[in-house]
Design an enzyme around this catalytic site. Structure first.
Site, PDB file in Angstrom:
ATOM      1  N   TYR A   1       5.457   4.891  15.213  1.00 20.21           N
ATOM      2  CA  TYR A   1       4.159   4.260  15.255  1.00 20.21           C
ATOM      3  C   TYR A   1       2.981   5.176  15.724  1.00 20.21           C
ATOM      4  O   TYR A   1       1.960   5.450  15.178  1.00 20.21           O
ATOM      5  CB  TYR A   1       4.291   3.024  16.068  1.00 20.21           C
ATOM      6  CG  TYR A   1       2.808   2.199  15.892  1.00 20.21           C
ATOM      7  CD1 TYR A   1       2.554   1.452  15.086  1.00 20.21           C
ATOM      8  CD2 TYR A   1       2.037   2.353  17.183  1.00 20.21           C
ATOM      9  CE1 TYR A   1       1.265   0.756  14.949  1.00 20.21           C
ATOM     10  CE2 TYR A   1       0.659   1.342  17.113  1.00 20.21           C
ATOM     11  CZ  TYR A   1       0.491   0.740  15.989  1.00 20.21           C
ATOM     12  OH  TYR A   1      -0.570  -0.042  15.853  1.00 20.21           O
TER      13      TYR A   1
ATOM     14  N   SER B   1      -4.779   3.793  16.568  1.00 21.98           N
ATOM     15  CA  SER B   1      -4.263   3.259  18.002  1.00 21.98           C
ATOM     16  C   SER B   1      -4.324   4.095  18.829  1.00 21.98           C
ATOM     17  O   SER B   1      -4.269   5.341  18.694  1.00 21.98           O
ATOM     18  CB  SER B   1      -3.007   2.576  17.593  1.00 21.98           C
ATOM     19  OG  SER B   1      -2.166   2.243  19.039  1.00 21.98           O
TER      20      SER B   1
ATOM     21  N   SER C   1       2.485   8.031  13.187  1.00 20.27           N
ATOM     22  CA  SER C   1       1.600   7.534  12.083  1.00 20.27           C
ATOM     23  C   SER C   1       0.110   7.416  12.348  1.00 20.27           C
ATOM     24  O   SER C   1      -0.551   7.770  11.628  1.00 20.27           O
ATOM     25  CB  SER C   1       2.296   5.960  11.640  1.00 20.27           C
ATOM     26  OG  SER C   1       1.909   4.952  12.548  1.00 20.27           O
ATOM     27  N   LYS C   2      -0.036   6.862  13.579  1.00 16.71           N
ATOM     28  CA  LYS C   2      -1.400   6.696  13.948  1.00 16.71           C
ATOM     29  C   LYS C   2      -2.218   7.825  14.315  1.00 16.71           C
ATOM     30  O   LYS C   2      -3.397   7.974  14.009  1.00 16.71           O
ATOM     31  CB  LYS C   2      -1.496   5.684  15.226  1.00 16.71           C
ATOM     32  CG  LYS C   2      -1.072   4.153  14.851  1.00 16.71           C
ATOM     33  CD  LYS C   2      -1.974   3.716  13.677  1.00 16.71           C
ATOM     34  CE  LYS C   2      -1.655   2.260  13.543  1.00 16.71           C
ATOM     35  NZ  LYS C   2      -2.304   1.459  12.593  1.00 16.71           N
TER      36      LYS C   2
ATOM     37  N   ASN D   1      -6.054  -1.045   7.317  1.00 22.55           N
ATOM     38  CA  ASN D   1      -5.509  -1.743   8.546  1.00 22.55           C
ATOM     39  C   ASN D   1      -4.039  -1.932   8.352  1.00 22.55           C
ATOM     40  O   ASN D   1      -3.477  -2.244   9.276  1.00 22.55           O
ATOM     41  CB  ASN D   1      -6.490  -3.010   8.860  1.00 22.55           C
ATOM     42  CG  ASN D   1      -5.843  -3.976   9.928  1.00 22.55           C
ATOM     43  OD1 ASN D   1      -5.961  -3.746  10.932  1.00 22.55           O
ATOM     44  ND2 ASN D   1      -5.094  -5.034   9.412  1.00 22.55           N
TER      45      ASN D   1
ATOM     46  N   VAL E   1       0.919  -1.172   0.038  1.00 19.73           N
ATOM     47  CA  VAL E   1      -0.007   0.116   0.089  1.00 19.73           C
ATOM     48  C   VAL E   1       1.031   1.232  -0.109  1.00 19.73           C
ATOM     49  O   VAL E   1       0.558   2.219  -0.368  1.00 19.73           O
ATOM     50  CB  VAL E   1      -0.988   0.085   1.174  1.00 19.73           C
ATOM     51  CG1 VAL E   1      -2.015  -1.055   1.146  1.00 19.73           C
ATOM     52  CG2 VAL E   1      -0.340   0.062   2.433  1.00 19.73           C
TER      53      VAL E   1
END
Length: 243
Positions: free
Chosen positions: A153, A140, A156-157, A88, A62
């Site tokens: 992380y 998240s 990004s979330k 996801n 992706v």
């Protein structure tokens, strides 16, 4: 709720939360296409077949813009539409901020955030023509509150929340809804790699005293897919961890 005329595309759905979402939407009557970064193993394919699921599987990255466009076009070419997109696909490369390599920071953002942007951009073009559609991004609690060792992380979330809300504002003009689910601790391959001591530490912090099952995240996704008057929202599914 049965929706036999709907087509759903779920990225990063070879296992875990993504696969649970795919099964849930298929159980709701949708035609489901799943994306995976690698071909499914014979064991995975047999398990799906034995359980009565027959998903189209598109292998692709992706984060690669051209690849993302090819996958979206392939779904529309075969099925005529994409009514539901669930972003996801995600990776982790945890390390304390002071020790994290820039390449690892970028790699996580590329898959988790840029990948969702790519898929949303190309899918929205078809949803706009159809004047309807539902997008659900898997964020998240790390993106809402931060987490030690997860600068990449968490970033990004958190970015997914901004993408979700912008897509909701822009999509509403053509009947497209965009929402996000922010899971807490979920029983997945990722959490199973944690030491028992670490798992117990998290469990002690969770008011409901357990990790979520992937199916419980899938339930929240299905709720957002089916409810026609919810857009631009982030639902936290964390057992009370962030109360």
């Amino acid at each position: 709720m049965t929706e036999t005329n709907k087509v759903a595309f779920i990225t990063g759905a070879a296992k875990g939360i993504g696969l649970s979402i795919a099964k849930r939407l298929a159980d709701d009557g949708m035609t489901v296409v799943i994306n995976a970064h690698h071909e499914l193993s014979d064991e995975q394919t047999k398990a799906l077949t034995d359980a009565g699921y027959d998903f189209d599987v598109l292998v692709g990255d992706v984060a690669d813009e051209a690849n993302a466009e090819q996958m979206v076009n392939a779904v529309v070419e075969k099925h005529g539409q994409i009514d539901v997109l669930v972003n996801n696909a995600g990776i982790t490369k945890d390390k304390l901020l002071s020790r994290m390599k820039t390449a690892d920071f970028k790699a996580v953002l590329d898959t988790n955030l840029v990948g969702a942007f790519n898929m949303t951009k190309f899918t929205m073009k078809f949803m706009q023509k159809a004047r309807q559609g539902a997008i659900v991004n898997i964020s998240s609690i790390s993106g809402l509150h931060g987490n030690l060792g997860q600068a990449n992380y968490s970033s990004s979330k958190a970015g997914l929340v901004g993408l979700t809300k912008t897509a909701a504002r822009e999509g509403a003009l053509r009947g497209i809804r965009s929402n996000a689910v922010a899971p807490g601790m979920v029983k997945t391959d990722m959490t199973e790699k944690m030491s028992e001591r670490r798992q117990n530490e998290f469990t002690d912090q969770i008011p409901l005293k357990r990790f979520a099952e992937p199916d419980e995240i899938a339930d929240a996704v299905a709720f957002l897919v089916h409810n026609q008057y919810i857009t631009g929202q982030v639902i936290t599914v964390d057992g009370g961890l962030t109360i």
